[in-house]
Scaffold this motif. Structure first.
Motif, PDB file in Angstrom:
ATOM      1  N   MET A  50      32.296  19.171  51.046  1.00 33.18           N
ATOM      2  CA  MET A  50      32.483  20.520  50.508  1.00 33.18           C
ATOM      3  C   MET A  50      33.912  20.995  50.704  1.00 33.18           C
ATOM      4  SD  MET A  50      29.030  22.718  51.344  1.00 33.18           S
ATOM      5  CE  MET A  50      29.103  22.450  53.124  1.00 33.18           C
ATOM      6  N   LEU A  51      34.482  20.726  51.871  1.00 37.23           N
ATOM      7  CA  LEU A  51      35.855  21.136  52.144  1.00 37.23           C
ATOM      8  C   LEU A  51      36.821  20.480  51.179  1.00 37.23           C
ATOM      9  CD1 LEU A  51      37.958  22.579  53.920  1.00 37.23           C
ATOM     10  CD2 LEU A  51      37.923  20.566  55.426  1.00 37.23           C
ATOM     11  N   SER A  52      36.672  19.191  50.980  1.00 43.61           N
ATOM     12  CA  SER A  52      37.537  18.473  50.054  1.00 43.61           C
ATOM     13  C   SER A  52      37.461  19.069  48.656  1.00 43.61           C
ATOM     14  CB  SER A  52      37.152  16.992  50.021  1.00 43.61           C
ATOM     15  OG  SER A  52      37.887  16.304  49.032  1.00 43.61           O
ATOM     16  N   GLY A  53      36.247  19.374  48.216  1.00 46.42           N
ATOM     17  CA  GLY A  53      36.072  19.953  46.893  1.00 46.42           C
ATOM     18  C   GLY A  53      36.701  21.330  46.774  1.00 46.42           C
ATOM     19  N   ARG A  54      36.498  22.169  47.782  1.00 48.71           N
ATOM     20  CA  ARG A  54      37.051  23.517  47.741  1.00 48.71           C
ATOM     21  C   ARG A  54      38.571  23.506  47.850  1.00 48.71           C
ATOM     22  NH1 ARG A  54      36.901  26.782  46.135  1.00 48.71           N
ATOM     23  NH2 ARG A  54      36.666  28.677  47.348  1.00 48.71           N
ATOM     24  N   LEU A  55      39.125  22.493  48.491  1.00 51.04           N
ATOM     25  CA  LEU A  55      40.587  22.369  48.595  1.00 51.04           C
ATOM     26  C   LEU A  55      41.198  21.787  47.330  1.00 51.04           C
ATOM     27  CD1 LEU A  55      40.910  21.009  52.252  1.00 51.04           C
ATOM     28  CD2 LEU A  55      41.563  23.297  51.459  1.00 51.04           C
ATOM     29  N   GLY A  56      40.362  21.265  46.447  1.00 52.28           N
ATOM     30  CA  GLY A  56      40.857  20.691  45.209  1.00 52.28           C
ATOM     31  C   GLY A  56      41.485  19.319  45.368  1.00 52.28           C
ATOM     32  N   LEU A  57      41.060  18.580  46.383  1.00 53.82           N
ATOM     33  CA  LEU A  57      41.616  17.248  46.620  1.00 53.82           C
ATOM     34  C   LEU A  57      40.946  16.221  45.703  1.00 53.82           C
ATOM     35  CD1 LEU A  57      41.658  17.189  50.531  1.00 53.82           C
ATOM     36  CD2 LEU A  57      43.571  17.726  49.006  1.00 53.82           C
ATOM     37  N   GLU A  58      41.728  15.332  45.156  1.00 56.24           N
ATOM     38  CA  GLU A  58      41.159  14.211  44.418  1.00 56.24           C
ATOM     39  C   GLU A  58      40.374  13.332  45.387  1.00 56.24           C
ATOM     40  OE1 GLU A  58      44.106  12.053  42.255  1.00 56.24           O
ATOM     41  OE2 GLU A  58      45.046  13.866  41.439  1.00 56.24           O
ATOM     42  N   ASP A  59      39.303  12.711  44.894  1.00 58.53           N
ATOM     43  CA  ASP A  59      38.473  11.874  45.753  1.00 58.53           C
ATOM     44  C   ASP A  59      39.292  10.764  46.406  1.00 58.53           C
ATOM     45  OD1 ASP A  59      36.280  13.398  45.141  1.00 58.53           O
ATOM     46  OD2 ASP A  59      35.463  11.997  43.661  1.00 58.53           O
ATOM     47  N   GLY A  60      40.170  10.155  45.628  1.00 54.69           N
ATOM     48  CA  GLY A  60      40.992   9.074  46.174  1.00 54.69           C
ATOM     49  C   GLY A  60      41.923   9.547  47.262  1.00 54.69           C
ATOM     50  N   LEU A  61      42.497  10.742  47.107  1.00 52.44           N
ATOM     51  CA  LEU A  61      43.393  11.284  48.132  1.00 52.44           C
ATOM     52  C   LEU A  61      42.610  11.620  49.395  1.00 52.44           C
ATOM     53  CD1 LEU A  61      46.089  12.281  49.140  1.00 52.44           C
ATOM     54  CD2 LEU A  61      45.711  14.430  47.893  1.00 52.44           C
ATOM     55  N   ALA A  62      41.417  12.206  49.234  1.00 51.96           N
ATOM     56  CA  ALA A  62      40.593  12.504  50.403  1.00 51.96           C
ATOM     57  C   ALA A  62      40.270  11.228  51.179  1.00 51.96           C
ATOM     58  CB  ALA A  62      39.306  13.204  49.972  1.00 51.96           C
ATOM     59  N   LYS A  63      39.949  10.165  50.466  1.00 50.78           N
ATOM     60  CA  LYS A  63      39.647   8.887  51.124  1.00 50.78           C
ATOM     61  C   LYS A  63      40.890   8.334  51.827  1.00 50.78           C
ATOM     62  CE  LYS A  63      35.741   7.256  48.321  1.00 50.78           C
ATOM     63  NZ  LYS A  63      35.446   8.541  47.673  1.00 50.78           N
ATOM     64  N   GLN A  64      42.058   8.539  51.234  1.00 51.78           N
ATOM     65  CA  GLN A  64      43.289   8.061  51.858  1.00 51.78           C
ATOM     66  C   GLN A  64      43.583   8.840  53.140  1.00 51.78           C
ATOM     67  OE1 GLN A  64      45.058   5.422  50.648  1.00 51.78           O
ATOM     68  NE2 GLN A  64      46.326   5.491  52.503  1.00 51.78           N
ATOM     69  N   ILE A  65      43.355  10.144  53.124  1.00 57.65           N
ATOM     70  CA  ILE A  65      43.530  10.942  54.339  1.00 57.65           C
ATOM     71  C   ILE A  65      42.582  10.443  55.423  1.00 57.65           C
ATOM     72  CG2 ILE A  65      43.435  13.259  55.342  1.00 57.65           C
ATOM     73  CD1 ILE A  65      43.889  14.331  52.447  1.00 57.65           C
ATOM     74  N   GLU A  66      41.345  10.167  55.045  1.00 59.80           N
ATOM     75  CA  GLU A  66      40.364   9.650  55.999  1.00 59.80           C
ATOM     76  C   GLU A  66      40.835   8.323  56.588  1.00 59.80           C
ATOM     77  OE1 GLU A  66      36.851   9.512  53.632  1.00 59.80           O
ATOM     78  OE2 GLU A  66      36.807  11.682  53.331  1.00 59.80           O
ATOM     79  N   ALA A  67      41.412   7.474  55.758  1.00 57.34           N
ATOM     80  CA  ALA A  67      41.897   6.173  56.228  1.00 57.34           C
ATOM     81  C   ALA A  67      43.065   6.337  57.199  1.00 57.34           C
ATOM     82  CB  ALA A  67      42.304   5.301  55.041  1.00 57.34           C
ATOM     83  N   GLU A  68      43.975   7.253  56.895  1.00 57.82           N
ATOM     84  CA  GLU A  68      45.130   7.484  57.775  1.00 57.82           C
ATOM     85  C   GLU A  68      44.681   8.002  59.128  1.00 57.82           C
ATOM     86  OE1 GLU A  68      48.101   6.468  56.929  1.00 57.82           O
ATOM     87  OE2 GLU A  68      47.914   6.315  54.752  1.00 57.82           O
ATOM     88  N   VAL A  69      43.749   8.962  59.108  1.00 57.81           N
ATOM     89  CA  VAL A  69      43.252   9.520  60.362  1.00 57.81           C
ATOM     90  C   VAL A  69      42.530   8.449  61.183  1.00 57.81           C
ATOM     91  CG1 VAL A  69      41.601  11.155  61.372  1.00 57.81           C
ATOM     92  CG2 VAL A  69      43.123  11.891  59.522  1.00 57.81           C
ATOM     93  N   ALA A  70      41.733   7.619  60.521  1.00 58.31           N
ATOM     94  CA  ALA A  70      41.049   6.536  61.226  1.00 58.31           C
ATOM     95  C   ALA A  70      42.050   5.575  61.859  1.00 58.31           C
ATOM     96  CB  ALA A  70      40.130   5.780  60.264  1.00 58.31           C
ATOM     97  N   ALA A  71      43.130   5.278  61.151  1.00 61.15           N
ATOM     98  CA  ALA A  71      44.144   4.369  61.684  1.00 61.15           C
ATOM     99  C   ALA A  71      44.837   4.970  62.915  1.00 61.15           C
ATOM    100  CB  ALA A  71      45.181   4.047  60.602  1.00 61.15           C
ATOM    101  N   VAL A  72      45.107   6.276  62.833  1.00 64.72           N
ATOM    102  CA  VAL A  72      45.763   6.962  63.959  1.00 64.72           C
ATOM    103  C   VAL A  72      44.851   6.992  65.179  1.00 64.72           C
ATOM    104  CG1 VAL A  72      46.491   9.243  64.750  1.00 64.72           C
ATOM    105  CG2 VAL A  72      47.354   8.336  62.579  1.00 64.72           C
ATOM    106  N   LYS A  73      43.572   7.299  64.960  1.00 62.35           N
ATOM    107  CA  LYS A  73      42.637   7.351  66.088  1.00 62.35           C
ATOM    108  C   LYS A  73      42.433   5.983  66.730  1.00 62.35           C
ATOM    109  CE  LYS A  73      39.869  11.367  64.693  1.00 62.35           C
ATOM    110  NZ  LYS A  73      38.516  11.854  64.354  1.00 62.35           N
ATOM    111  N   ALA A  74      42.534   4.941  65.922  1.00 63.11           N
ATOM    112  CA  ALA A  74      42.331   3.592  66.438  1.00 63.11           C
ATOM    113  C   ALA A  74      43.561   3.035  67.138  1.00 63.11           C
ATOM    114  CB  ALA A  74      41.928   2.654  65.297  1.00 63.11           C
ATOM    115  N   ALA A  75      44.717   3.671  66.933  1.00 65.19           N
ATOM    116  CA  ALA A  75      45.956   3.153  67.521  1.00 65.19           C
ATOM    117  C   ALA A  75      45.878   3.263  69.047  1.00 65.19           C
ATOM    118  CB  ALA A  75      47.151   3.946  66.993  1.00 65.19           C
ATOM    119  N   GLY A  76      46.262   2.183  69.721  1.00 70.02           N
ATOM    120  CA  GLY A  76      46.198   2.169  71.179  1.00 70.02           C
ATOM    121  C   GLY A  76      47.302   2.948  71.834  1.00 70.02           C
TER     122      GLY A  76
END
Length: 246
Positions: free
Chosen positions: A220-246
């Motif tokens: 819902m947040l992504s939709g209300r912010l007007g983010l493209e689905d692909g961009l939202a997925k890319q943000i999710e990937a970046e955050v996952a990479a940062v959290k996984a960094a040792g």
């Protein structure tokens, strides 16, 4: 006005934040807010590199870096249309001054280079306004899987009062923690596409997405912010990479 950028940096990591969180939550509460923005993030589940960068350059620069990396990787696609892969090192690099992901006041010029300033002598209005919005985004995301009950809220407030925050910062957090989730109010504070990316990135940094309610909230947040689905997925990937960094 308290320094919201400093509070944002504390929530995103650092030794002081970890110590405060261990004292506040140390296994006594499960789920709810205690297990998210003031629990998982502060106790180190955001990744050691994330915490270190937050203390070095400030929380605003960290969120801006993650958001900018996601935007840049998404828009620099290869011949087949695939975005560049997420990269934690790039995501933890503050965005350039001309990117629009940080206010101009967040930078200081030295010779031919412009570097982000971790903390100004006094809170800067532009930085503070954006930091407050991102703090609200993190807390809203933490509420996505249901409101905490009054007893748990009381214990969180008592322990949060012992953290190393000034009275005004504690009062702000107490107030935000006690409010009902209001997605529309959060979205009304987003005035530019860059800020929309940052709000989504901050929301993801605040929680571990492990429930249908959290996934539904982020959709819902992504939709209300007007983010493209692909961009939202890319943000999710970046955050996952940062959290996984040792």
């Amino acid at each position: 006005m308290f320094d919201a950028n400093k509070v944002l940096g504390s929530l995103l990591g650092g030794q002081e934040g970890k110590a405060a969180a261990k004292g506040a939550f140390g296994g006594s509460m499960a789920g709810g807010l205690a297990g998210t923005v003031l629990g998982n993030v502060l106790t180190g589940k955001g990744g050691k590199k994330l915490g270190k960068r937050a203390m070095q350059v400030g929380g605003l620069a960290v969120v801006g870096g993650v958001a900018y990396a996601a935007w840049r990787h998404y828009n620099n696609r290869d011949a087949s249309g695939r975005p560049q892969p997420a990269n934690a090192e790039e995501a933890l690099t503050p965005p350039p001054a001309e990117s629009g992901y940080l206010p101009p006041t967040a930078y200081s010029s030295s010779g031919t280079t412009t570097q982000p300033v971790a903390q100004l002598p006094a809170p800067d209005p532009q930085q503070n306004d954006l930091s407050l919005l991102l703090l609200r985004a993190m807390i809203s995301a933490a509420k996505a899987d249901g409101q905490i009950d009054s007893d748990e809220q009381r214990r969180i407030f008592e322990r949060l009062g012992e953290a190393e925050l000034d009275a005004e910062a504690r009062a702000f957090l107490f107030d935000e923690l006690g409010k009902p989730l209001d997605l529309e109010a959060l979205v009304r504070g987003v005035e530019r596409p860059e800020v929309a990316v940052e709000v989504y990135a901050a929301s993801l940094l605040a929680i571990e997405v492990d429930s249908p309610a959290e996934r539904g909230y982020l959709q819902m947040l992504s939709g209300r912010l007007g983010l493209e689905d692909g961009l939202a997925k890319q943000i999710e990937a970046e955050v996952a990479a940062v959290k996984a960094a040792g």
